[in-house]
Motif scaffolding. Structure first.
Motif, mmCIF file in Angstrom:
data_model
loop_
_atom_site.group_PDB
_atom_site.id
_atom_site.type_symbol
_atom_site.label_atom_id
_atom_site.label_comp_id
_atom_site.label_asym_id
_atom_site.label_seq_id
_atom_site.Cartn_x
_atom_site.Cartn_y
_atom_site.Cartn_z
ATOM 1 N N THR A 35 0.869 -1.174 0.000
ATOM 2 C CA THR A 35 0.000 0.000 0.000
ATOM 3 C C THR A 35 0.906 1.225 0.000
ATOM 4 O O THR A 35 1.840 1.314 0.808
ATOM 5 C CB THR A 35 -0.915 0.010 1.245
ATOM 6 O OG1 THR A 35 -1.710 -1.177 1.214
ATOM 7 C CG2 THR A 35 -1.818 1.219 1.251
ATOM 8 N N VAL A 36 0.646 2.168 -0.916
ATOM 9 C CA VAL A 36 1.532 3.305 -1.135
ATOM 10 C C VAL A 36 0.803 4.620 -0.878
ATOM 11 O O VAL A 36 -0.322 4.806 -1.351
ATOM 12 C CB VAL A 36 2.052 3.297 -2.601
ATOM 13 C CG1 VAL A 36 2.956 4.479 -2.874
ATOM 14 C CG2 VAL A 36 2.759 1.995 -2.907
ATOM 15 N N ASP A 37 1.459 5.536 -0.145
ATOM 16 C CA ASP A 37 0.984 6.913 -0.009
ATOM 17 C C ASP A 37 1.616 7.708 -1.147
ATOM 18 O O ASP A 37 2.843 7.856 -1.192
ATOM 19 C CB ASP A 37 1.423 7.530 1.321
ATOM 20 C CG ASP A 37 0.703 6.953 2.519
ATOM 21 O OD1 ASP A 37 -0.380 6.360 2.342
ATOM 22 O OD2 ASP A 37 1.222 7.096 3.641
ATOM 23 N N VAL A 38 0.794 8.220 -2.053
ATOM 24 C CA VAL A 38 1.303 9.046 -3.153
ATOM 25 C C VAL A 38 1.295 10.486 -2.669
ATOM 26 O O VAL A 38 0.267 11.004 -2.246
ATOM 27 C CB VAL A 38 0.446 8.883 -4.426
ATOM 28 C CG1 VAL A 38 0.937 9.815 -5.518
ATOM 29 C CG2 VAL A 38 0.475 7.440 -4.900
ATOM 30 N N ARG A 39 2.447 11.131 -2.730
ATOM 31 C CA ARG A 39 2.611 12.498 -2.218
ATOM 32 C C ARG A 39 2.554 13.526 -3.342
ATOM 33 O O ARG A 39 2.822 13.212 -4.490
ATOM 34 C CB ARG A 39 3.924 12.618 -1.459
ATOM 35 C CG ARG A 39 3.929 11.696 -0.234
ATOM 36 C CD ARG A 39 5.154 11.883 0.627
ATOM 37 N NE ARG A 39 5.064 11.054 1.811
ATOM 38 C CZ ARG A 39 4.459 11.410 2.936
ATOM 39 N NH1 ARG A 39 3.886 12.594 3.015
ATOM 40 N NH2 ARG A 39 4.422 10.605 3.961
ATOM 41 N N SER A 40 2.211 14.738 -2.977
ATOM 42 C CA SER A 40 2.069 15.813 -3.952
ATOM 43 C C SER A 40 3.427 16.247 -4.500
ATOM 44 O O SER A 40 4.346 16.539 -3.737
ATOM 45 C CB SER A 40 1.380 17.017 -3.302
ATOM 46 O OG SER A 40 1.309 18.085 -4.210
ATOM 47 N N PRO A 41 3.550 16.348 -5.829
ATOM 48 C CA PRO A 41 4.798 16.798 -6.431
ATOM 49 C C PRO A 41 4.922 18.325 -6.464
ATOM 50 O O PRO A 41 5.961 18.855 -6.830
ATOM 51 C CB PRO A 41 4.718 16.238 -7.858
ATOM 52 C CG PRO A 41 3.248 16.181 -8.125
ATOM 53 C CD PRO A 41 2.589 15.880 -6.820
ATOM 54 N N ALA A 42 3.848 19.039 -6.078
ATOM 55 C CA ALA A 42 3.865 20.509 -6.103
ATOM 56 C C ALA A 42 2.834 21.028 -5.108
ATOM 57 O O ALA A 42 1.892 20.333 -4.745
ATOM 58 C CB ALA A 42 3.536 21.008 -7.506
ATOM 59 N N ALA A 43 3.016 22.281 -4.700
ATOM 60 C CA ALA A 43 2.048 22.940 -3.820
ATOM 61 C C ALA A 43 1.106 23.770 -4.676
ATOM 62 O O ALA A 43 1.524 24.394 -5.655
ATOM 63 C CB ALA A 43 2.776 23.832 -2.821
ATOM 64 N N GLY A 44 -0.173 23.774 -4.317
ATOM 65 C CA GLY A 44 -1.152 24.558 -5.053
ATOM 66 C C GLY A 44 -2.561 24.079 -4.770
ATOM 67 O O GLY A 44 -2.793 23.335 -3.814
#
Length: 141
Positions: A92-101
């Motif tokens: 199970t993977v937590d996909v993190r944001s590549p950018a803020a916005g």
């Protein structure tokens, strides 16, 4: 620089105003005698909204199932904040944001099967602010 002065989204795209490309746009605007203000918003907005694909999740993993979306359309997301939880046949993977916005569109819903490299999310990069009292995102491990 008129381009920077006339841009209504200067805070959202400051990096584009400091690069050589906007200077070229300003020179082009002067050359064709068009006001830079007409070019600036188009330049900024085209660069701010970006699509991001499903990242690689490990060797030999080509797809997974969306378990949970951590944010909704219109929510602000910080850099490296968890966006979605994906379950694969191995992990199970937590996909993190590549950018803020600000999130403008999701290309997947809970229980959808997504493939690595397919569009996952669209973010208006640099737009929006964290909710008052929101905890800062955890530091990457």
């Amino acid at each position: 620089d008129r381009l920077a002065e006339d841009c209504p989204t200067i805070g959202a795209c400051q990096r584009f105003h400091t690069s050589p490309a906007p200077a070229a746009a300003t020179m082009l605007a002067r050359a064709v005698r068009a006001p830079a203000a007409r070019l600036a918003p188009r330049w900024c907005r085209q660069m701010a909204v970006q699509k991001f694909p499903v990242p690689e999740m490990g060797d030999s993993i080509s797809e997974g199932t969306v378990l949970e979306l951590s944010k909704q359309v219109g929510d602000y997301v910080a850099l490296e904040e968890v966006l979605v939880v994906v379950e694969t046949d191995k992990v199970t993977v937590d996909v993190r944001s590549p950018a803020a916005g600000t999130i403008t569109k999701w290309f997947a819903n809970p229980d959808d099967t997504i493939e690595v490299g397919s569009d996952l999310i669209e973010i208006d990069v640099g737009v929006g602010e964290p909710a008052p009292g929101a905890a800062p995102p955890p530091a990457p491990a």
